[in-house]
Design a protein around this motif. Structure first.
Motif, PDB file in Angstrom:
ATOM      1  N   THR A   9       0.490  -1.047   0.003  1.00 18.29           N
ATOM      2  CA  THR A   9       0.214  -0.066   0.024  1.00 18.29           C
ATOM      3  C   THR A   9       1.020   1.115   0.145  1.00 18.29           C
ATOM      4  O   THR A   9       1.762   1.578   0.493  1.00 18.29           O
ATOM      5  CB  THR A   9      -0.984   0.071   1.426  1.00 18.29           C
ATOM      6  OG1 THR A   9      -2.143   1.008   1.471  1.00 18.29           O
ATOM      7  CG2 THR A   9      -0.404  -0.086   2.291  1.00 18.29           C
ATOM      8  N   LYS A  48       1.397   7.427   1.985  1.00 19.75           N
ATOM      9  CA  LYS A  48       0.250   7.259   1.437  1.00 19.75           C
ATOM     10  C   LYS A  48      -0.499   8.388   2.424  1.00 19.75           C
ATOM     11  O   LYS A  48      -1.835   8.759   2.302  1.00 19.75           O
ATOM     12  CB  LYS A  48      -0.661   6.171   2.424  1.00 19.75           C
ATOM     13  CG  LYS A  48      -2.040   6.159   1.634  1.00 19.75           C
ATOM     14  CD  LYS A  48      -2.436   3.980   1.498  1.00 19.75           C
ATOM     15  CE  LYS A  48      -4.259   3.666   0.820  1.00 19.75           C
ATOM     16  NZ  LYS A  48      -3.743   2.762   0.320  1.00 19.75           N
ATOM     17  N   LYS A  50       3.488   3.117   5.658  1.00 16.00           N
ATOM     18  CA  LYS A  50       2.080   2.867   4.748  1.00 16.00           C
ATOM     19  C   LYS A  50       3.214   3.640   3.083  1.00 16.00           C
ATOM     20  O   LYS A  50       2.128   4.054   2.552  1.00 16.00           O
ATOM     21  CB  LYS A  50       1.238   3.757   4.858  1.00 16.00           C
ATOM     22  CG  LYS A  50       0.559   3.459   6.693  1.00 16.00           C
ATOM     23  CD  LYS A  50      -0.304   4.024   6.346  1.00 16.00           C
ATOM     24  CE  LYS A  50      -1.302   3.118   7.928  1.00 16.00           C
ATOM     25  NZ  LYS A  50      -2.121   3.747   8.444  1.00 16.00           N
TER      26      LYS A  50
END
Ligand SMILES: *[C@@H]1O[C@H](CO)[C@@H](O)[C@H](O)[C@H]1NC(C)=O
Ligand SMILES: *[C@@H]1O[C@H](CO)[C@@H](O)[C@H](O)[C@H]1NC(C)=O
Length: 331
Positions: free
Chosen positions: A105, A321, A318
């Motif tokens: 992600t 993100k 992450k």
């Protein structure tokens, strides 16, 4: 004076009358036709259409945006530019372009899809020819799979019928029901036509986390061996990627024959991002907001993120993100 005026008006009126009577039905039809064509082209100018004014691939544009807007993904950039440029410059492709983007992600899979869309459609992701499907949003209930299958097939068929150069992005492919993936298989294949419709000019992009762990492991091995990340090549990832995609029961693709039948043209790995890439993302995000990139703020934002493995703190958990919300906080 007055009579001269009246005389002039009378003259104008009679001339107009002569002119009007000179427009026989044929001319009138032509004039109306010209008017209609004119308003049609004004309409086409303002409203998105399936033609070259709205759909025109810009290879230089894609190359430039991959270089300046996507960080830490030298392998993905390279594959995507070659794949999309090759496909778009082929007037007679034998099958639609099918890309499968893999990675953890926040590494840029969605972002790259939007860069591809922007390089092809004038309206980018807002184009009515670009369709995004998210498993959990569009196909949430396993019990309704049959309805979803029919619906999805109708959507793809309907959209490609009205514009051959349609683009379909399937997010969270790993959460998609295998049966649903099977139902789109005929559209990805080397068929001339399926039920009278040709899908060969369409683009399908699958996004998934599948294989993400094996990509991370390879990147970590490189890092541990003190090797430069930029030396990493597709072949370093290919074996572990295909093994994990094939063997992972959770991720959908392997239940189907998408891979066996070679319907996916390119597997594109996205590497985990390091501190320096997050820094680049933060600076780019500031620029996009019209702010002067502030290295101190970028550093704060990047340091705020969580990195793994715990001891070495190499990769951002992450990716890039949560940058936007951190920026809200620091600027
Ligand atoms: C293609 O992209 C380049 C770089 O972004 C841009 O300068 C150029 O104007 C674009 N060409 C067209 C035809 O839009
Ligand atoms: C095209 O796809 C969208 C979903 O993205 C769907 O709502 C629409 O009905 C489809 N159009 C046609 C003509 O099937």
């Amino acid at each position: 004076m007055k009579s001269a005026h009246v005389g002039l008006w009378l003259h104008v009126l009679s001339t107009t009358a002569v002119l009007v009577s000179a427009f026989d039905p044929f001319t009138t039809t032509v004039l109306v036709g010209v008017g209609a064509a004119l308003s049609r082209s004004i309409y086409n100018y303002l409203h998105e259409n399936c033609d070259h004014k709205w759909i025109a691939f810009n290879a230089t544009g894609l190359e430039a945006s991959l270089q300046t807007k996507l960080f830490g993904q030298h392998i993905a950039s390279h594959i995507i530019l070659k794949a999309v440029s090759g496909f778009m410059s082929n007037d007679n492709p034998k099958k639609p372009l099918v890309l499968s983007l893999h990675g953890w992600t926040g590494t840029g899979k969605n972002y790259v899809s939007s860069l591809i869309a922007e390089s092809i459609y004038k309206e980018g992701m807002d184009s009515k020819f670009v369709h995004v499907f998210t498993s959990e949003l569009h196909f949430p209930h396993a019990s309704q799979m049959d309805t979803y299958k029919t619906q999805l097939q109708q959507w793809i068929k309907g959209n490609v019928s009205s514009c051959a150069q349609s683009m379909f992005i399937f997010d969270e492919m790993d959460k998609m029901h295998p049966g649903l993936i099977d139902s789109i298989k005929p559209y990805l294949d080397y068929y001339d036509k399926v039920d009278g419709v040709s899908y060969r000019k369409a683009i399908f992009i699958f996004l998934s986390n599948a294989g993400g762990e094996s990509i991370i492991q390879t990147a970590l091995d490189f890092w541990n061996a003190g090797r430069d990340r930029d030396e990493m090549e597709l072949k370093d990832l290919e074996t572990s990627l295909s093994l994990s995609v094939f063997n992972n029961k959770r991720s959908g693709l392997w239940h189907t024959s998408l891979i066996d039948k070679n319907l996916v043209d390119f597997f594109v790995p996205f590497l985990p991002l390091e501190y320096r890439h997050v820094l680049q993302c933060a600076k780019a995000a500031m620029e996009a907001r019209g702010l002067k990139p502030d290295p101190a703020v970028a550093d704060k934002v990047a340091r705020d993120l969580v990195y793994f493995p715990k001891s070495e703190r190499v990769f951002s958990v992450k990716g890039c993100k949560t940058i936007e919300s951190k920026l809200d906080f620091y600027t």
